[in-house]
Enzyme design. Structure first.
Site, PDB file in Angstrom:
ATOM      1  N   ALA A   1      37.856  44.933  38.410  1.00 46.57           N
ATOM      2  CA  ALA A   1      37.406  46.308  38.631  1.00 46.57           C
ATOM      3  C   ALA A   1      35.898  46.480  38.490  1.00 46.57           C
ATOM      4  O   ALA A   1      35.220  46.933  39.415  1.00 46.57           O
ATOM      5  CB  ALA A   1      38.139  47.243  37.671  1.00 46.57           C
ATOM      6  N   ALA A   2      35.351  46.147  37.328  1.00 48.16           N
ATOM      7  CA  ALA A   2      33.926  46.397  37.104  1.00 48.16           C
ATOM      8  C   ALA A   2      33.059  45.509  37.986  1.00 48.16           C
ATOM      9  O   ALA A   2      32.105  45.970  38.622  1.00 48.16           O
ATOM     10  CB  ALA A   2      33.582  46.183  35.625  1.00 48.16           C
TER      11      ALA A   2
ATOM     12  N   CYS B   1      46.900  47.394  35.168  1.00 42.13           N
ATOM     13  CA  CYS B   1      47.739  48.447  34.572  1.00 42.13           C
ATOM     14  C   CYS B   1      49.085  48.563  35.284  1.00 42.13           C
ATOM     15  O   CYS B   1      50.053  49.077  34.713  1.00 42.13           O
ATOM     16  CB  CYS B   1      47.021  49.790  34.623  1.00 42.13           C
TER      17      CYS B   1
ATOM     18  N   VAL C   1      32.584  30.603  35.211  1.00 39.03           N
ATOM     19  CA  VAL C   1      31.237  30.441  34.662  1.00 39.03           C
ATOM     20  C   VAL C   1      31.368  29.970  33.222  1.00 39.03           C
ATOM     21  O   VAL C   1      32.073  30.585  32.413  1.00 39.03           O
ATOM     22  CB  VAL C   1      30.444  31.756  34.745  1.00 39.03           C
TER      23      VAL C   1
END
Length: 463
Positions: free
Chosen positions: A18-19, A52, A89
């Site tokens: 999302a972010a 969710c 990463v």
């Protein structure tokens, strides 16, 4: 940093949900590929999906996994975002402006330089270091891959006994999912009552409703081990004084910020382990590093303190703010009031603002009121009961928090309180709110306003 690429800058995003992808997409809207190169790393198989929604996919309410995916990798790549799946990463080199990444499948490693960096590493499920925790049949539900693994286990498992460890949002929702799958469900919870985001008296209402659905609630119980059979598979969840048979175990203990990379790089973390940012979501002390989503702590507008509240609503907003700032615009994220809503079968559970223990912790003097009301006019068919609990500050009458437990029409009423909290309203001011009314939707006095009236009277009495 960008000399080799001419005037074009490079944005590196760590995390493809999302972010991270909201930030990448918003930055791309503001700057084209000739101005900004965007490279995004995601260690999983999927991007931009609703974690969710996983319990509802497991339950069968959502029939297909792909319905939870808001934007597939191909859609991001079509917008000139270099999205690299199955790539993790492993190191940040802030001094030289680069990240080390490893291909999860091949193990190959390489460095990628950046001009601007977004950290959106999310949260990791809490998985206690207990015997049997990694046994076959034990599942977390943090990612789509986790959800698929659980469904695969359910398809292979002959037994019909499920134990859910933890009774927060995920635990309660997964208990419902397993009930819908036809399992005999036991929930083992270390707290006094389920839903620790509520005060215990409200959690008790959830407890009673869950038992009414046939769920066995085991509260005040600490898991000591997951027991396995001769085949190595999980067979029971052990507590200090009992064993609870299990053919499958679902972990719903909660999550913590995934900030190992940030910690190793010396970035500032809060008391909850999340990254600390300013209102623009820029990491404190860093000029070209932003962070958002479940890996950050946010300002609680009611208490004035930093909190870790991992919700998709916040993550998407963080991404929009970051993308605007990275793309040359300007945006801020002011903070949150801690609003959340959930359900277990037909019981709706909602909260916003502070619980009693939150208010005590920050030294606030407050009054509490609890009211019983109905979702519709009492004479209208199918009016269902709901309980509303409200906290207000003694000296000012300022609303501090609201919790609601009830049936259809109860949960989303918490939004009234969320707006009032954000606006800093008093309970007396709330009584004058001009809310919609008709018998099919509400009593003449909405239950939230009934609680506000009672709280205002209590405050006047103490004043």
């Amino acid at each position: 940093m960008n000399g080799a690429r001419g005037a074009r800058e490079r944005l590196v995003v760590i995390g493809g949900d999302a972010a991270g992808m909201s930030a990448a997409s918003q930055a791309r809207r503001l700057k084209g590929p000739d101005e900004l190169e965007i490279v995004a790393f995601e260690r999983g198989h999927f991007t931009s999906y609703s974690a969710c929604g996983i319990p509802y996919w497991v339950s069968g309410d959502v029939p297909e996994r792909d319905r939870l995916i808001a934007r597939a990798p191909e859609e991001h790549r079509a917008r000139d975002i270099d999205l690299r799946l199955r790539t993790e990463v492993t190191e940040l080199d802030l001094d030289r402006g680069r990240v080390r990444a490893r291909d999860v499948d091949s193990g190959a490693e390489s460095w990628t330089s950046y001009d601007k960096l977004v950290i959106a590493t999310g949260a990791q499920p809490i998985r206690p270091d207990l015997p049997g925790m990694d046994a076959p049949g034990v599942h977390g539900v943090q990612t789509l891959d986790d959800g698929q693994a659980l469904l695969d286990t359910l398809a292979r498992t002959r037994g019909r006994r499920a134990v859910v460890v933890g009774a927060g949002y995920i635990g309660v929702e997964m208990a419902e999912a397993m009930i819908k799958r036809g399992y005999e469900v036991t929930v083992v919870n270390r707290g006094r009552e389920p839903m620790a985001t509520l005060d215990p008296d409200m959690g008790r209402l959830v407890h009673e409703a869950m038992e009414g659905l046939g769920i066995t609630m085991v509260n005040d119980a600490e898991v000591t081990a997951l027991l396995t059979g001769d085949d190595g598979r999980v067979r029971a969840v052990a507590t200090e004084d009992a064993e609870h048979p299990a053919d499958v175990v679902v972990l719903g203990i909660g999550v913590r910020p995934e900030t190992a990379l940030a910690r190793a790089a010396g970035l500032p973390l809060g008391e909850h382990g999340g990254l600390l940012t300013d209102r623009s979501m820029r990491v404190r002390g860093q000029e070209n590093v932003w962070a958002g989503g479940d890996c950050v702590e946010v300002l609680d507008l009611v208490s004035g303190q930093q909190r870790h509240i991992p919700l998709g609503t916040h993550a998407n907003k963080h991404g929009q703010v970051i993308g605007a700032n990275v793309g040359g615009g300007y945006a801020t994220f002011p903070g949150v009031v801690g609003t959340a809503v959930s359900k277990v079968c037909d019981l709706e559970i909602a909260r916003t603002g502070l619980r009693e223990k939150d208010a005590h912790r920050v030294g606030l003097r407050f009054e509490t009121v609890t009211v019983e009301s109905t979702s519709r006019a009492g004479y209208y068919p199918n009016a269902s009961p709901m309980t509303v609990k409200m906290l207000a500050e003694v000296r000012t009458g300022r609303l501090l928090g609201v919790q609601i437990v009830g049936r259809e029409g109860a949960g989303k009423r918490v939004d009234i309180a969320a707006v009032a909290l954000t606006a800093g309203m008093t309970v007396d001011q709330m009584t004058a709110l001009d809310l919609g009314y008709a018998p099919p939707f509400s009593p003449v006095w909405d239950p939230v306003l009934v609680a506000a009236r009672k709280a205002a009277g209590r405050i006047r009495g103490t004043g």
